[in-house]
Design an enzyme around this catalytic site. Structure first.
Site, PDB file in Angstrom:
ATOM      1  N   CYS A   1      30.452  39.217  36.235  1.00 51.42           N
ATOM      2  CA  CYS A   1      29.338  39.484  36.092  1.00 51.42           C
ATOM      3  C   CYS A   1      28.836  39.455  38.137  1.00 51.42           C
ATOM      4  O   CYS A   1      29.218  38.221  38.558  1.00 51.42           O
ATOM      5  CB  CYS A   1      28.299  38.623  35.246  1.00 51.42           C
ATOM      6  SG  CYS A   1      28.747  38.664  33.758  1.00 51.42           S
TER       7      CYS A   1
ATOM      8  N   ARG B   1      34.333  42.231  40.304  1.00 53.75           N
ATOM      9  CA  ARG B   1      34.387  41.276  39.852  1.00 53.75           C
ATOM     10  C   ARG B   1      34.249  41.484  38.172  1.00 53.75           C
ATOM     11  O   ARG B   1      34.970  40.826  37.180  1.00 53.75           O
ATOM     12  CB  ARG B   1      32.630  40.255  39.922  1.00 53.75           C
ATOM     13  CG  ARG B   1      32.761  40.024  41.829  1.00 53.75           C
ATOM     14  CD  ARG B   1      31.567  39.535  41.598  1.00 53.75           C
ATOM     15  NE  ARG B   1      31.187  38.118  40.624  1.00 53.75           N
ATOM     16  CZ  ARG B   1      31.231  37.499  41.249  1.00 53.75           C
ATOM     17  NH1 ARG B   1      32.277  36.938  42.515  1.00 53.75           N
ATOM     18  NH2 ARG B   1      30.804  35.803  40.459  1.00 53.75           N
TER      19      ARG B   1
ATOM     20  N   TRP C   1      29.807  41.154  32.121  1.00 50.27           N
ATOM     21  CA  TRP C   1      30.699  41.327  32.186  1.00 50.27           C
ATOM     22  C   TRP C   1      30.564  40.733  29.957  1.00 50.27           C
ATOM     23  O   TRP C   1      29.774  39.095  30.211  1.00 50.27           O
ATOM     24  CB  TRP C   1      31.593  40.440  32.191  1.00 50.27           C
ATOM     25  CG  TRP C   1      32.451  40.322  31.764  1.00 50.27           C
ATOM     26  CD1 TRP C   1      33.970  41.393  31.661  1.00 50.27           C
ATOM     27  CD2 TRP C   1      33.581  39.563  31.176  1.00 50.27           C
ATOM     28  NE1 TRP C   1      35.261  41.544  31.328  1.00 50.27           N
ATOM     29  CE2 TRP C   1      34.708  39.797  30.324  1.00 50.27           C
ATOM     30  CE3 TRP C   1      33.070  38.445  30.574  1.00 50.27           C
ATOM     31  CZ2 TRP C   1      35.927  38.857  29.591  1.00 50.27           C
ATOM     32  CZ3 TRP C   1      34.139  37.371  29.462  1.00 50.27           C
ATOM     33  CH2 TRP C   1      34.830  37.988  29.323  1.00 50.27           C
TER      34      TRP C   1
ATOM     35  N   ASN D   1      24.078  35.007  35.073  1.00 42.31           N
ATOM     36  CA  ASN D   1      25.584  34.540  35.245  1.00 42.31           C
ATOM     37  C   ASN D   1      25.493  33.157  34.242  1.00 42.31           C
ATOM     38  O   ASN D   1      24.732  32.526  34.748  1.00 42.31           O
ATOM     39  CB  ASN D   1      25.713  34.409  36.220  1.00 42.31           C
ATOM     40  CG  ASN D   1      26.014  36.476  36.961  1.00 42.31           C
ATOM     41  OD1 ASN D   1      25.827  37.076  36.191  1.00 42.31           O
ATOM     42  ND2 ASN D   1      26.262  35.827  37.912  1.00 42.31           N
ATOM     43  N   GLY D   2      26.536  33.388  33.117  1.00 41.38           N
ATOM     44  CA  GLY D   2      26.751  32.349  32.427  1.00 41.38           C
ATOM     45  C   GLY D   2      26.048  32.515  30.696  1.00 41.38           C
ATOM     46  O   GLY D   2      26.696  33.043  30.668  1.00 41.38           O
TER      47      GLY D   2
ATOM     48  N   GLU E   1      54.530  35.456  36.236  1.00 38.26           N
ATOM     49  CA  GLU E   1      53.391  35.991  36.908  1.00 38.26           C
ATOM     50  C   GLU E   1      53.928  37.934  36.682  1.00 38.26           C
ATOM     51  O   GLU E   1      52.929  38.777  36.142  1.00 38.26           O
ATOM     52  CB  GLU E   1      53.330  35.541  38.160  1.00 38.26           C
ATOM     53  CG  GLU E   1      52.761  36.559  39.224  1.00 38.26           C
ATOM     54  CD  GLU E   1      51.290  36.296  38.946  1.00 38.26           C
ATOM     55  OE1 GLU E   1      50.066  37.566  39.227  1.00 38.26           O
ATOM     56  OE2 GLU E   1      51.035  35.984  37.934  1.00 38.26           O
TER      57      GLU E   1
ATOM     58  N   LYS F   1      50.839  40.884  35.853  1.00 42.72           N
ATOM     59  CA  LYS F   1      50.731  41.695  36.393  1.00 42.72           C
ATOM     60  C   LYS F   1      50.685  42.641  35.697  1.00 42.72           C
ATOM     61  O   LYS F   1      49.796  44.120  35.569  1.00 42.72           O
ATOM     62  CB  LYS F   1      51.040  42.127  37.716  1.00 42.72           C
ATOM     63  CG  LYS F   1      50.980  40.730  38.874  1.00 42.72           C
ATOM     64  CD  LYS F   1      49.647  40.982  39.848  1.00 42.72           C
ATOM     65  CE  LYS F   1      48.394  39.973  39.057  1.00 42.72           C
ATOM     66  NZ  LYS F   1      48.857  38.673  38.605  1.00 42.72           N
TER      67      LYS F   1
ATOM     68  N   GLU G   1      47.883  43.295  32.870  1.00 44.22           N
ATOM     69  CA  GLU G   1      46.544  42.597  32.976  1.00 44.22           C
ATOM     70  C   GLU G   1      46.727  44.512  33.826  1.00 44.22           C
ATOM     71  O   GLU G   1      45.446  45.015  33.561  1.00 44.22           O
ATOM     72  CB  GLU G   1      46.749  42.199  35.189  1.00 44.22           C
ATOM     73  CG  GLU G   1      46.017  40.615  34.267  1.00 44.22           C
ATOM     74  CD  GLU G   1      46.077  40.248  35.653  1.00 44.22           C
ATOM     75  OE1 GLU G   1      45.585  38.954  36.045  1.00 44.22           O
ATOM     76  OE2 GLU G   1      46.754  40.677  36.194  1.00 44.22           O
TER      77      GLU G   1
ATOM     78  N   HIS H   1      66.781  31.554  22.000  1.00 44.44           N
ATOM     79  CA  HIS H   1      66.638  30.881  21.195  1.00 44.44           C
ATOM     80  C   HIS H   1      65.916  32.101  20.649  1.00 44.44           C
ATOM     81  O   HIS H   1      64.389  31.501  19.988  1.00 44.44           O
ATOM     82  CB  HIS H   1      66.317  30.044  22.028  1.00 44.44           C
ATOM     83  CG  HIS H   1      67.444  29.185  21.817  1.00 44.44           C
ATOM     84  ND1 HIS H   1      68.054  28.575  21.495  1.00 44.44           N
ATOM     85  CD2 HIS H   1      67.454  29.093  23.285  1.00 44.44           C
ATOM     86  CE1 HIS H   1      68.609  27.578  21.957  1.00 44.44           C
ATOM     87  NE2 HIS H   1      68.650  27.788  23.426  1.00 44.44           N
TER      88      HIS H   1
ATOM     89  N   LYS I   1      37.443  39.455  37.242  1.00 44.79           N
ATOM     90  CA  LYS I   1      37.946  38.758  39.311  1.00 44.79           C
ATOM     91  C   LYS I   1      37.533  36.803  39.376  1.00 44.79           C
ATOM     92  O   LYS I   1      38.669  36.540  39.104  1.00 44.79           O
ATOM     93  CB  LYS I   1      36.902  39.383  40.136  1.00 44.79           C
ATOM     94  CG  LYS I   1      38.059  39.038  41.810  1.00 44.79           C
ATOM     95  CD  LYS I   1      39.083  39.186  41.355  1.00 44.79           C
ATOM     96  CE  LYS I   1      40.121  38.753  42.780  1.00 44.79           C
ATOM     97  NZ  LYS I   1      41.480  39.129  42.408  1.00 44.79           N
TER      98      LYS I   1
END
Length: 608
Positions: A2, A27, A74, A100-101, A481, A485, A488, A504, A603
């Site tokens: 947002c 963002r 968002w 926002n929030g 990581e 990536k 995402e 396993h 973001k």
């Protein structure tokens, strides 16, 4: 996550607001809108989708007016629709709010407002704010907002305009970032400095509980009890060029290639190679109490959590203190064993991650010495911390973090030198690590020069539907990581595993269609990783391996290899992640994905 921008001044507001929204696209958002006050009333324009669509809508009938607010949303409460897009208005359409929030008690507030005759047009929690302010509105907009917020539980960064007060913007902060921009004849409010840096670099960072009233005559900061608050004026340390693509097709690729410079900036003035240590002014507050700490806790989310996992290896090796890594999102919902002998580090690129900020506050409440490792200067985590480290990666616009991750690892190694030399780390070993850090930017540059080679390799894997990433020791977090990536930005399912854990369970997935990306550079567990890869090879799995230059053993069984220069084992995660960033990037481009704005992601995650 947002974005908010508000403007009051002498220029037309619409172009400034739209420019600010574009600057905050990185963002993450799924709808956008603006509200402008002029002689004809409150002009509202909003819709789901990209801001370019809002541009078209506004340009078809440009609204005049020199005061307004705008927002990128968002979705949390309600789908991305025109009705749910911000700004939200009251019953009479005279109050507009961007927020926002999350308003945690929105449901009972909504029910009470409906019972009192209010009509709601959206599914959002934000709309209750507009109706609460409407009920309180008299001759002072600030007092109406202040009175409305007394009923609210949750987090907010908000900005409000009203037709009854056409020369005022009121904004308030509680748990969601907000700043004021000071221009020559203009005032701004924004959730992100990127939205206003093209107009001013002078800013005031609001703290939780702060409210600001912007008018034609200036601004006033107060608290929720209407007590005046003096605030320092800061200056944004970077300029507009830092948030432009600079000739690259995507911000993500630009930021991958900025990593050598970013690491240099992270190290600048901090290494004391002759003594094998680091100078970190933000940690001086713990110098005298280091002997009192009996453990270290690292807390973070997402990519920062992966950096913390590497940091665990660094710090335990150098300090011989037990180090624990905690998901910030889970930390305060169990009963963590934290006391005054705990040294806590909260790691966050934005410095505003809601879960990480909450974990930091919980650690402080339980008596821990709470420190931050963040990128964004002036963000909330540094202001809530007892001290810490800025990583100095520079603005990171791509949603998928790249240079912030390598700079977080660099900062964690500096932290390791700083604490380790005061604990267990010998001066000789400290010097070795310091010299390796000095060489690191050049070695990262050498890896980046393999981008076209990695692009060719990517063509062989872009159609895969699943990936397995394998690593051991220090490089298991790199496997995590690398998998993140790829997930995402390409939307390919990928999982990271310790290489030894493959047998396993996950080995059941191995066949000729399953690519396995292995981090197999030479270290103490290299022979073990090689054995694990033999198991994949025996089951006809496709192996793509990151290896140390000159390695022939892995090349014998791998379908493709990517070579990286040799470096001190402790710093291999920083080198090894770079080809995985490039691999994910090139696969995503080949698949036609929106690399800089991956679906559903934001973001800065400023809500729980």
């Amino acid at each position: 996550m947002c974005g908010i921008i508000g403007y009051i001044g002498t220029r037309e507001a619409a172009p400034i607001l739209l420019e600010g929204l574009h600057r905050m696209e990185y963002r993450g958002y799924d709808s956008s809108g603006l509200a402008i006050i002029n002689g004809d009333g409150l002009h509202l324009a909003k819709l789901p989708g990209r801001i370019v669509e809002l541009d078209k809508l506004v340009s078809s009938a440009p609204p005049a007016g020199t005061i307004g607010i705008a927002h990128t949303r968002w979705a949390t409460h309600g789908r991305p629709t025109e009705a749910n897009a911000h700004p939200h208005t009251c019953c009479k359409g005279r109050v507009a709010v961007v927020h926002n929030g999350i308003i945690e008690n929105a449901t009972p507030l909504r029910q009470n407002l409906i019972e009192r005759g209010h009509t709601f047009r959206s599914e959002t929690d934000t709309e209750v704010l507009a109706h609460l302010i409407e009920e309180q509105l008299t001759d002072n907009l600030s007092e109406a907002v202040r009175a409305a917020l007394r009923h609210v539980e949750g987090t907010y960064g908000l900005a409000v305009v009203s037709l009854d007060h056409p020369d005022d913007i009121v904004a308030a902060r509680m748990g969601s970032p907000l700043l004021v921009g000071l221009g020559n004849e203009d005032l701004f409010v924004a959730s992100d400095a990127a939205a206003i840096v093209g107009h001013t670099r002078k800013v005031i960072y609001l703290d939780d509980g702060n409210m600001v009233e912007l008018s034609r005559d200036g601004y006033r900061v107060s608290d929720l009890k209407n007590t005046h608050v003096d605030k320092a004026v800061d200056e944004i340390a970077w300029d507009l060029k830092k948030i432009e693509k600079g000739g690259y097709p995507h911000y993500m690729l630009k930021e991958i290639f900025e990593q050598p410079e970013a690491i240099i900036n992270s190290l600048r003035g901090r290494l004391v190679t002759s003594e094998g240590t680091a100078m970190l002014g933000g940690l001086e507050v713990i110098d005298e109490s280091l002997a009192e700490f009996n453990r270290i806790v690292l807390t973070a989310c997402g990519t920062s959590w992966h950096a913390a996992l590497v940091g665990e290896h660094y710090l335990e090796e150098a300090t011989r203190l037990p180090v624990e890594v905690e998901y910030a999102s889970e930390f305060r919902y169990r009963n963590p064993v934290i006391d005054e002998r705990t040294l806590l580090f909260a790691i966050s690129q934005s410095g505003e991650t809601a879960d990480t900020l909450a974990a930091l506050k919980e650690g402080k409440r339980r008596g821990a010495k709470a420190m931050g490792i963040v990128n964004v200067v002036g963000s909330m985590i540094p202001r809530e911390s007892d001290g810490g480290i800025y990583i100095h990666a520079g603005p990171e616009i791509g949603v998928a973090s790249t240079k912030a991750f390598t700079c977080q690892l660099t900062a964690l190694m500096l932290l390791t030198l700083y604490i380790g030399r005061r604990k267990h780390l010998s001066v000789e070993r400290g010097r070795e690590l310091a010299r390796a850090l000095e060489e690191l930017p050049d070695l990262v540059q050498q890896v980046l020069e393999r981008s076209s080679e990695i692009q060719q390799i990517a063509t062989q894997y872009a159609d895969a539907v699943n990936f397995l990433y394998l690593g051991r020791g220090l490089n298991f977090p790199v496997a995590l990581e690398g998998a993140l990536k790829l997930k995402e930005i390409s939307y390919i399912h990928a999982e990271g595993y310790p290489a030894a854990e493959m047998k396993h369970g996950p080995i059941a997935l191995i066949d000729e269609n399953m690519p396995c990306v292995a981090i197999a550079t030479r270290d103490s567990v290299y022979p073990k990783v090689l054995s694990n890869l033999e198991e994949v090879h025996a089951r006809q799995g496709r192996i793509l391996a990151v290896v140390t230059e000159g390695d022939n053993d892995v090349a014998r069984i791998a379908e493709h290899i990517i070579e990286v220069p040799e470096i001190d084992v402790m710093l291999t995660p920083i080198l090894n992640v770079v080809p995985l960033q490039l691999l994910a990037y090139h696969i995503a481009v080949l698949r036609g994905c929106d690399v800089d704005k991956p679906r559903n992601l934001a973001k800065a995650v400023t809500v729980e």
